[in-house]
Design a protein around this motif. Structure first.
Motif, PDB file in Angstrom:
ATOM      1  N   GLY A 163      45.465  82.757  12.568  1.00 58.67           N
ATOM      2  CA  GLY A 163      44.548  81.617  12.577  1.00 58.67           C
ATOM      3  C   GLY A 163      45.285  80.347  12.939  1.00 58.67           C
ATOM      4  N   PRO A 164      44.639  79.459  13.703  1.00 54.70           N
ATOM      5  CA  PRO A 164      45.295  78.214  14.100  1.00 54.70           C
ATOM      6  C   PRO A 164      45.515  77.290  12.904  1.00 54.70           C
ATOM      7  N   LYS A 165      46.505  76.426  13.009  1.00 54.70           N
ATOM      8  CA  LYS A 165      46.844  75.516  11.897  1.00 54.70           C
ATOM      9  C   LYS A 165      46.183  74.154  12.042  1.00 54.70           C
ATOM     10  N   ARG A 166      45.751  73.855  13.266  1.00 54.10           N
ATOM     11  CA  ARG A 166      45.066  72.585  13.503  1.00 54.10           C
ATOM     12  C   ARG A 166      43.706  72.895  14.135  1.00 54.10           C
ATOM     13  N   ARG A 167      42.850  71.907  14.091  1.00 54.05           N
ATOM     14  CA  ARG A 167      41.576  72.081  14.789  1.00 54.05           C
ATOM     15  C   ARG A 167      41.123  70.754  15.385  1.00 54.05           C
ATOM     16  N   GLN A 168      40.531  70.848  16.576  1.00 50.40           N
ATOM     17  CA  GLN A 168      39.917  69.656  17.158  1.00 50.40           C
ATOM     18  C   GLN A 168      38.552  69.459  16.513  1.00 50.40           C
ATOM     19  N   VAL A 169      38.331  68.241  16.014  1.00 54.23           N
ATOM     20  CA  VAL A 169      37.050  67.908  15.383  1.00 54.23           C
ATOM     21  C   VAL A 169      36.500  66.632  16.004  1.00 54.23           C
TER      22      VAL A 169
END
Ligand code: THG
Length: 368
Positions: free
Chosen positions: A286-292
């Motif tokens: 799973g990715p550690k960052r996310r674009q929001v």
């Protein structure tokens, strides 16, 4: 602050450069080592023209990397994690390019001209160098070069009317990203239903760099009854629509899952592709960052010239990559790449804007 941008031969002019200057361009940026118009002096009018009418853009800087030869299809697939087995001639697809670490290095539109000829219509990074190196190192039977091709976009709800006045009715039946090789008054081009906005439209890929002004004038005249005007990829509309700006919204270690592009990654295809192992691992953990998306409080925001820190309880949890005042929503909106825990809680964030801190609230993308 008022200063001038030096024009010289190291950065390339588009075939539409002279026409853009004649039309009153007021600002350029550079993109893929080319000058790219970004405004004709009234960003707000340019926005509403895109949303409600029709506008046209010099995007010759979306340069083409052409792959030709018996191994062209295999090479195109090796370069991209998207399944290309069902891509047929005349079809375009939005594809991602990743490096061996699974980090995003470009997000082109791929055009399949025939079984042995493809174009990657690229975002702002040096894909020609990359593809040439990969092809040579692995011994693909394919030539990799830049053809004489320059896209001119026609975007907005009235774009189809303009294009049909120019070409006849057949473009109405073009599906999204599909294209056809054609001509206009003897000017060779490819007409595609595509473009970097969510307002609909087409791109004319000019195939003779000596005829840029001629094509520009034909589009302007056909658009006159629809009040067409020159414009540029619009930063307000693209943030509202959640279109990724490669290099703007991404950094050196951004992977596709972080920026919500996992749907363009086909990890289970038979073919190998660059980044497959790394992307499988990222998908597993799973990715550690996310674009929001963010709503920012306070006065109308002035678009950021560099990335702003995003904080949670005084601790930096990521970066705001693009902020603007939304003319549609009449509030400040932004895209940010932040740690997962901050994205998930979504509350208590503070952005360190140039003019001081702003409270921020996480929201979904697209904004509208
Ligand atoms: N046109 C051409 N070349 C380009 C761009 C373009 N090269 C660089 C850049 N733009 C590539 N980036 C994008 C990003 C998003 C889209 C197109 C190009 C896009 N996305 C749709 C979306 O996100 O909803 C649809 C994607 C899909 O579902 O397949 O349109 O503009 N010639």
């Amino acid at each position: 602050m008022e200063f001038k941008f030096a024009i010289g031969p190291r950065v390339r002019k588009s075939p539409f450069f002279d026409a853009a200057v004649a039309a009153g361009v007021t600002r350029f940026t550079t993109y893929n080592h080319m000058y790219m118009p970004v405004s004709y002096g009234d960003l707000e009018a340019e926005y509403w023209r895109l949303k409600q009418g029709v506008t046209f853009w010099d995007v010759a800087c979306e340069r083409q990397v052409e792959i030709v030869g018996p191994d062209a299809a295999a090479l195109a697939q090796y370069l991209s994690p998207r399944d290309l087995t069902r891509c047929t001639s005349g079809q375009g697809k939005y594809v991602l390019l990743c490096n061996h670490a699974g980090h995003l290095i470009n997000d082109p539109v791929l055009l399949k001209l025939n079984d042995e000829r493809f174009w990657f219509s690229i975002a702002d990074s040096d894909v020609l160098l990359w593809v040439r190196a990969i092809a040579a190192e692995r011994g693909y039977k394919a030539q990799v070069r830049e053809p004489d091709v320059s896209p001119l976009a026609i975007q907005g709800p009235k774009a189809e009317a303009v294009v049909c006045d120019l070409f006849g009715d057949w473009p109405r039946d073009l599906k999204y990203f599909w294209f056809r090789e054609t001509e206009l008054e003897g000017i060779p081009l490819v007409l595609a239903r595509s473009g970097w906005s969510k307002q609909g439209g087409f791109e004319l890929y000019l195939q003779d760099g000596a005829r840029g002004s001629e094509l520009w004038n034909l589009v302007r005249e056909a658009g006159r009854p629809y009040d067409i005007g020159p414009g540029a990829p619009n930063n307000i509309e693209r943030i509202e629509s959640g279109l990724l700006s490669y290099g703007g919204d991404t950094d050196d270690e951004t992977n596709p899952f972080e920026v919500n592009l996992g749907k363009y990654i086909d990890l289970d295809i038979e073919a190998d592709f660059i980044g497959k192992t790394a992307l499988r691992e990222i998908a597993r953990t799973g990715p550690k960052r996310r674009q929001v998306g963010l709503f920012l409080d306070g006065e109308n925001i002035v678009p950021n010239q560099h990335r702003w820190d995003v904080t949670l309880e005084g601790e930096i949890v990521g970066k705001l990559t693009a902020a603007t005042y939304s003319l549609q929503l009449k509030r400040n909106i932004a895209l940010a790449l932040i740690e997962l825990r901050a994205a998930e809680s979504g509350r208590g964030l503070v952005v360190r804007a140039d003019d001081g801190p702003r409270r921020a609230e996480v929201t979904g993308i697209p904004f509208c």
